[in-house]
Design an enzyme around this catalytic site. Structure first.
Site, PDB file in Angstrom:
ATOM      1  N   GLY A  11       0.826  -1.217   0.000  1.00 43.97           N
ATOM      2  CA  GLY A  11       0.000   0.000   0.000  1.00 43.97           C
ATOM      3  C   GLY A  11       0.852   1.255   0.000  1.00 43.97           C
ATOM      4  O   GLY A  11       2.094   1.200  -0.009  1.00 43.97           O
ATOM      5  N   CYS A 147      -4.038  10.894   9.661  1.00 46.13           N
ATOM      6  CA  CYS A 147      -3.272  12.022   9.122  1.00 46.13           C
ATOM      7  C   CYS A 147      -3.935  13.360   9.441  1.00 46.13           C
ATOM      8  O   CYS A 147      -3.273  14.308   9.893  1.00 46.13           O
ATOM      9  CB  CYS A 147      -3.075  11.852   7.621  1.00 46.13           C
ATOM     10  SG  CYS A 147      -4.594  11.525   6.704  1.00 46.13           S
TER      11      CYS A 147
END
Lengths: 341, 57
Positions: A11, A147
């Protein structure tokens, strides 16, 4: 040298971990686990790693004992595999959303499923060096924040900790497409995404409860996908307490982050990027924070920017690894970003 | 001889070198404000006019 495994290595976060860890002077990457590409070359999926590594992806069953396992799996997968990786590795760094909350009921409300390992939630130390550095030095289980949550926490924490703002915040977050992961979907087709400013979570984004957990006040968050591959910017709206002016706000940020290696105060009077701009942070582990005050209205706007795959993911995990191992905190993280880009 | 003054915008320390003269413009490292030296003995700093960004018109 310590031996590390990256699980979910195909990923975007996994690839960024590999980029950082194969160049880290104290780390040997012994396994790059992928259920999709076992036996294939890592640099076939991550072409930026050509000549940096000859690693092949492997299956989870091939991984022997190691010092650290980084879990860069899809959400809800890490919690079903956690026993396996705790048995293999001395420390586990989870980069999914599975262990970011400490209350299983809150987890279910925001993630829409019961937690598979609720007894472990309280054992994970949040991977936020700016708030939990001392706990990270001895942690066995570390959960890396989302994030946008990371940006929101760093933008708001100094203010809330000093009681400079009323105890509620609204947060407008913008994110690039890599935050959606490397799995194709109709929503991520170029024809759908390109040129769009898509409000994909007007209310109740998962990161809002994560920010609330860390800073201690309610947060209402809106998330928008914008025309970028990497990058997160959060713009937070709060109301100043009576008597608080811009100098007090600046002092709070300066005091909080003076010794932080990866947080910079950017609220400038001159230049092209006077407030935090994700574009110039791409590939770096910095989070820039800034603010502006409307003293007449008592309104405070705080801004934070980072690279979602770096300070919002893999870079922050390597920073936490450095802290955990007692190494210099910036080891392997010295890239300052690009300009122009 | 270098003098240290406080930026009137952000309170960061600003160093004024011995070669600086009255009305010289120096930049604050903390907030990047341009500061005019409006007096020398002792040194006094004042904000110089700034140009605002406006991309939304």
């Amino acid at each position: 040298m310590i031996r590390v495994a990256v699980v979910g290595a195909a990923g975007y976060i996994g690839g960024e971990l590999l980029r950082l860890l194969v160049g880290h002077p104290e780390v040997e990457v012994v396994a790059a686990v992928s259920s999709s590409f076992p036996g294939k070359r890592v640099d076939g999926v991550h072409p930026n790693l050509r000549s940096a590594t000859d690693l092949l992806f492997c299956s989870a069953d091939e991984v022997g004992e190691c010092d650290v396992a980084f879990l860069a799996l899809s959400h809800r997968t890490a919690m079903t595999q956690i026993d396996r990786w705790m048995a293999v590795a001395k420390q586990v760094f989870d980069l999914t959303g599975d262990f970011r909350l400490d209350d299983p009921e809150v987890y279910q409300r925001y993630y829409g499923a019961a937690h598979a390992a609720p007894a472990l939630l309280a054992d994970f130390v949040p991977g936020i060096p700016e708030l939990h550095r001392e706990r990270l030095r001895s942690a066995g289980l570390i959960s890396m924040p989302g994030c946008m949550a990371m940006a929101g926490v760093l933008a708001l924490h100094p203010l809330v900790a000093r009681d400079l703002v009323e105890p509620v915040a609204q947060l407008d977050a913008r994110t690039g497409s890599s935050g959606s992961g490397a799995t194709a979907s109709a929503a991520n087709l170029h024809a759908i995404r390109s040129g769009a400013m898509r409000v994909f979570a007007p209310t109740r984004h998962r990161h809002e409860v994560e920010i609330s957990r860390h800073i201690g006040i309610p947060v209402a968050m809106t998330a928008t996908g914008v025309e970028a591959v990497r990058g997160v910017q959060t713009v937070c709206h709060t109301t100043l307490r009576p008597g608080v002016d811009k100098l007090k706000v600046r002092r709070a940020f300066r005091e909080q982050y003076r010794h932080e290696p990866f947080v910079r105060l950017v609220a400038h009077q001159r230049g092209n990027y006077r407030y935090p701009e994700p574009k110039i942070l791409l590939g770096s582990n910095f989070c820039d924070v800034g603010f502006a005050v409307d003293e007449e209205a008592g309104r405070l706007v705080t801004i934070a920017a980072l690279d979602n795959l770096m300070k919002g993911g893999a870079g922050n995990a390597v920073q936490c690894l450095n802290i955990r191992m007692g190494w210099p905190e910036g080891l392997g993280l010295s890239f300052p970003g690009l300009h122009p880009i | 001889m270098t003098a240290v003054q406080t930026c009137p915008e952000c309170e960061d320390e600003v160093q004024i070198g011995h070669a600086e003269r009255l009305n010289d413009i120096i930049e604050c490292a903390g907030c990047r404000a341009e500061l005019e030296i409006v007096a020398l003995n002792p040194p006094v700093l004042a904000l110089a006019p700034e140009v605002e960004e406006d991309w939304g018109e």
